[in-house]
Design an enzyme around this catalytic site. Structure first.
Site, PDB file in Angstrom:
ATOM      1  N   GLY A  30       0.797  -1.216   0.000  1.00  0.00           N
ATOM      2  CA  GLY A  30       0.000   0.000   0.000  1.00  0.00           C
ATOM      3  C   GLY A  30       0.833   1.272   0.000  1.00  0.00           C
ATOM      4  O   GLY A  30       2.040   1.237  -0.228  1.00  0.00           O
ATOM      5  N   LEU A  32       0.464   3.690  -2.225  1.00  0.00           N
ATOM      6  CA  LEU A  32       0.875   3.449  -3.608  1.00  0.00           C
ATOM      7  C   LEU A  32       1.513   4.675  -4.257  1.00  0.00           C
ATOM      8  O   LEU A  32       1.136   5.812  -3.981  1.00  0.00           O
ATOM      9  CB  LEU A  32      -0.337   3.003  -4.425  1.00  0.00           C
ATOM     10  CG  LEU A  32      -1.054   1.752  -3.889  1.00  0.00           C
ATOM     11  CD1 LEU A  32      -2.269   1.428  -4.765  1.00  0.00           C
ATOM     12  CD2 LEU A  32      -0.109   0.556  -3.819  1.00  0.00           C
ATOM     13  N   HIS A  36       4.395   1.313  -8.053  1.00  0.00           N
ATOM     14  CA  HIS A  36       3.322   0.318  -7.949  1.00  0.00           C
ATOM     15  C   HIS A  36       2.393   0.401  -9.166  1.00  0.00           C
ATOM     16  O   HIS A  36       1.994  -0.615  -9.736  1.00  0.00           O
ATOM     17  CB  HIS A  36       2.455   0.591  -6.715  1.00  0.00           C
ATOM     18  CG  HIS A  36       3.151   0.480  -5.402  1.00  0.00           C
ATOM     19  ND1 HIS A  36       3.338   1.554  -4.568  1.00  0.00           N
ATOM     20  CD2 HIS A  36       3.693  -0.579  -4.752  1.00  0.00           C
ATOM     21  CE1 HIS A  36       3.949   1.168  -3.467  1.00  0.00           C
ATOM     22  NE2 HIS A  36       4.192  -0.126  -3.547  1.00  0.00           N
ATOM     23  N   GLN A  60       7.501  -9.853   7.837  1.00  0.00           N
ATOM     24  CA  GLN A  60       8.730  -9.447   7.151  1.00  0.00           C
ATOM     25  C   GLN A  60       9.399  -8.241   7.806  1.00  0.00           C
ATOM     26  O   GLN A  60      10.398  -7.749   7.307  1.00  0.00           O
ATOM     27  CB  GLN A  60       8.467  -9.183   5.665  1.00  0.00           C
ATOM     28  CG  GLN A  60       7.646  -7.948   5.359  1.00  0.00           C
ATOM     29  CD  GLN A  60       7.243  -7.902   3.896  1.00  0.00           C
ATOM     30  OE1 GLN A  60       6.450  -8.705   3.422  1.00  0.00           O
ATOM     31  NE2 GLN A  60       7.804  -6.971   3.152  1.00  0.00           N
ATOM     32  N   GLY A 147       8.622  -5.560  -8.724  1.00  0.00           N
ATOM     33  CA  GLY A 147       9.518  -4.511  -9.187  1.00  0.00           C
ATOM     34  C   GLY A 147      10.978  -4.919  -9.071  1.00  0.00           C
ATOM     35  O   GLY A 147      11.381  -5.511  -8.068  1.00  0.00           O
ATOM     36  N   GLN A 148      11.745  -4.542 -10.085  1.00  0.00           N
ATOM     37  CA  GLN A 148      13.197  -4.792 -10.063  1.00  0.00           C
ATOM     38  C   GLN A 148      13.873  -4.021  -8.931  1.00  0.00           C
ATOM     39  O   GLN A 148      14.957  -4.373  -8.493  1.00  0.00           O
ATOM     40  CB  GLN A 148      13.789  -4.413 -11.428  1.00  0.00           C
ATOM     41  CG  GLN A 148      15.297  -4.526 -11.542  1.00  0.00           C
ATOM     42  CD  GLN A 148      15.767  -5.943 -11.273  1.00  0.00           C
ATOM     43  OE1 GLN A 148      15.082  -6.912 -11.588  1.00  0.00           O
ATOM     44  NE2 GLN A 148      16.949  -6.070 -10.676  1.00  0.00           N
ATOM     45  N   GLN A 153      14.449  -9.569  -3.464  1.00  0.00           N
ATOM     46  CA  GLN A 153      13.102 -10.135  -3.347  1.00  0.00           C
ATOM     47  C   GLN A 153      12.746 -10.878  -4.641  1.00  0.00           C
ATOM     48  O   GLN A 153      12.180 -11.980  -4.600  1.00  0.00           O
ATOM     49  CB  GLN A 153      12.107  -9.007  -3.076  1.00  0.00           C
ATOM     50  CG  GLN A 153      10.659  -9.401  -3.138  1.00  0.00           C
ATOM     51  CD  GLN A 153       9.767  -8.293  -2.619  1.00  0.00           C
ATOM     52  OE1 GLN A 153       9.681  -8.080  -1.417  1.00  0.00           O
ATOM     53  NE2 GLN A 153       9.101  -7.573  -3.508  1.00  0.00           N
ATOM     54  N   SER A 186       7.469   3.745  -0.871  1.00  0.00           N
ATOM     55  CA  SER A 186       6.521   4.284   0.121  1.00  0.00           C
ATOM     56  C   SER A 186       7.282   4.934   1.262  1.00  0.00           C
ATOM     57  O   SER A 186       6.829   5.919   1.854  1.00  0.00           O
ATOM     58  CB  SER A 186       5.634   3.165   0.659  1.00  0.00           C
ATOM     59  OG  SER A 186       5.010   2.491  -0.408  1.00  0.00           O
ATOM     60  N   ARG A 187       8.457   4.391   1.587  1.00  0.00           N
ATOM     61  CA  ARG A 187       9.237   4.920   2.711  1.00  0.00           C
ATOM     62  C   ARG A 187       9.871   6.273   2.396  1.00  0.00           C
ATOM     63  O   ARG A 187      10.372   6.929   3.309  1.00  0.00           O
ATOM     64  CB  ARG A 187      10.324   3.919   3.123  1.00  0.00           C
ATOM     65  CG  ARG A 187       9.774   2.694   3.842  1.00  0.00           C
ATOM     66  CD  ARG A 187      10.897   1.844   4.410  1.00  0.00           C
ATOM     67  NE  ARG A 187      10.432   0.784   5.276  1.00  0.00           N
ATOM     68  CZ  ARG A 187      10.269  -0.494   4.910  1.00  0.00           C
ATOM     69  NH1 ARG A 187      10.523  -0.864   3.660  1.00  0.00           N
ATOM     70  NH2 ARG A 187       9.851  -1.396   5.779  1.00  0.00           N
TER      71      ARG A 187
HETATM   72  P1  AMP Z   1       5.942  -2.628  -1.648  1.00  0.00           P
HETATM   73  O1  AMP Z   1       4.584  -2.020  -1.488  1.00  0.00           O
HETATM   74  O2  AMP Z   1       7.055  -1.714  -1.301  1.00  0.00           O
HETATM   75  O3  AMP Z   1       6.044  -3.993  -1.000  1.00  0.00           O
HETATM   76  O4  AMP Z   1       6.110  -2.895  -3.193  1.00  0.00           O
HETATM   77  C1  AMP Z   1       5.184  -3.669  -3.926  1.00  0.00           C
HETATM   78  C2  AMP Z   1       5.763  -3.991  -5.276  1.00  0.00           C
HETATM   79  O5  AMP Z   1       6.060  -2.784  -5.976  1.00  0.00           O
HETATM   80  C3  AMP Z   1       7.094  -4.769  -5.168  1.00  0.00           C
HETATM   81  O6  AMP Z   1       7.134  -5.741  -6.179  1.00  0.00           O
HETATM   82  C4  AMP Z   1       8.113  -3.696  -5.398  1.00  0.00           C
HETATM   83  O7  AMP Z   1       9.324  -4.191  -5.935  1.00  0.00           O
HETATM   84  C5  AMP Z   1       7.402  -2.822  -6.402  1.00  0.00           C
HETATM   85  N1  AMP Z   1       7.982  -1.481  -6.383  1.00  0.00           N
HETATM   86  C6  AMP Z   1       8.228  -0.710  -5.290  1.00  0.00           C
HETATM   87  N2  AMP Z   1       8.827   0.442  -5.655  1.00  0.00           N
HETATM   88  C7  AMP Z   1       8.974   0.396  -6.997  1.00  0.00           C
HETATM   89  C8  AMP Z   1       9.524   1.290  -7.966  1.00  0.00           C
HETATM   90  N3  AMP Z   1      10.056   2.460  -7.625  1.00  0.00           N
HETATM   91  N4  AMP Z   1       9.501   0.915  -9.260  1.00  0.00           N
HETATM   92  C9  AMP Z   1       8.975  -0.280  -9.624  1.00  0.00           C
HETATM   93  N5  AMP Z   1       8.428  -1.161  -8.768  1.00  0.00           N
HETATM   94  C10 AMP Z   1       8.433  -0.825  -7.468  1.00  0.00           C
END
Ligand code: AMP
Length: 298
Positions: A30, A32, A36, A60, A147-148, A153, A186-187
């Protein structure tokens, strides 16, 4: 868009989609952002049915980490997802995902979790793998999008999918960056304006590392690492956790400068720990992410 808040209802919804060929899943925690949404938009285009999950997964987070203060804005998230044309969003509670007596975890092993984020955040990938397997079991997606940006992960989940013969195809999309190169996260909301400016140093260090890698003037991976260390050290607002060059699949250190390779960085900037990476694919092309232009930020 259906908002589904229990595992039971999600299982029922999945059963009702049996006639559709492809169900896509975008797992998130979330709050977002464009990173995302890039996954969601791609997934929307590629699947008959699209689900995203929003779950700040307690398993986690280590006890000293930011589980309680992790940023949340559900009304905004739902609005953004609705605009992207999702069929359903799954927002379970921790009590439903981990009911009393819960005792079965996925334990990713080997070199994948003893280094990098695995070393800095013990237990993190156990929590990630466990929740992702649970989401795969509940939603049974044909395709799942990651996401890369979170390269380790990606490696852990790819390994799990192969090792456990999971019938899901993973789609890995490039890192979306703010205009100064900072990988969206998000952070990033924790960053003060000064820390936000300082955070651009990670991208600069990766660019310098890439250049050192390509020039081959540096003495192997150690030279690339040193280049990245020096660039991060030039920013007083940033404290390096690690700079590394690793195999993207096994996370073993590279002996020589060859493809495929991952340039990895983790650093603390102000109140926030940031991670970032560049990927050199086996075919010799680089994945360095996509910069948002100013318009998209307004
Ligand atoms: P999170 O909400 O941080 O757990 O991220 C959810 C998904 O979004 C994960 O697969 C992340 O790798 C991807 N993600 C987070 N930040 C980015 C970004 N800046 N670009 C592309 N994908 C992202």
């Amino acid at each position: 868009m259906r908002v589904i808040t229990t595992v039971r209802d999600m299982l029922d919804a999945r059963a009702s989609w049996a006639a559709f060929e492809t169900v896509g899943l975008v797992p998130t925690m979330g709050y977002l952002h464009e990173g995302h949404l890039s996954l969601v938009r791609r997934a929307r285009a590629e699947n008959d049915i699209l689900t995203a999950s929003i779950f700040v997964n307690p398993t986690q987070f280590a006890p000293h980490e930011d589980l309680e203060r992790y940023p949340r804005d559900l009304p905004r998230d739902l609005h953004l997802l609705e605009d992207c044309g999702l069929d359903a969003v799954f927002i379970p509670t921790a009590a439903d995902m981990y009911p009393p007596g819960f005792a079965t975890y996925v334990e990713p092993g080997g070199s994948l979790t003893s280094v990098g984020e695995g070393a800095s955040r013990p237990g993190h990938f156990r929590g990630v793998a466990t929740v992702v397997l649970k989401l795969f079991q509940i939603i049974q997606p044909q395709r799942a999008y990651f996401g890369q940006k979170d390269a380790q992960q990606v490696a852990v989940i790819s390994r799990m999918v192969a090792d456990l013969n999971l019938p899901v195809s993973l789609r890995i999309l490039s890192t979306v960056r703010e205009t100064n190169g900072l990988a969206m996260s998000s952070r990033n909301t924790y960053l003060t304006p000064a820390a936000r400016a300082a955070s651009a140093i990670l991208y600069k260090a990766l660019l310098a590392g890439k250049q050192a890698f390509e020039s081959r003037l540096s003495e192997g991976p150690a030279g690339v690492v040193r280049t990245m260390q020096e660039v991060v050290a030039s920013e007083p607002g940033a404290t390096l956790d690690y700079a590394e060059v690793r195999d993207p699949d096994t996370f073993l250190p590279l002996e020589r400068l060859q493809a495929p390779a991952l340039l990895l960085l983790a650093a603390t900037v102000g109140p926030t720990r940031l991670i970032d990476n560049f990927l050199l694919r086996a075919d010799g092309t680089w994945e360095t992410g996509t910069l948002l232009d100013e318009r998209d930020l307004s």
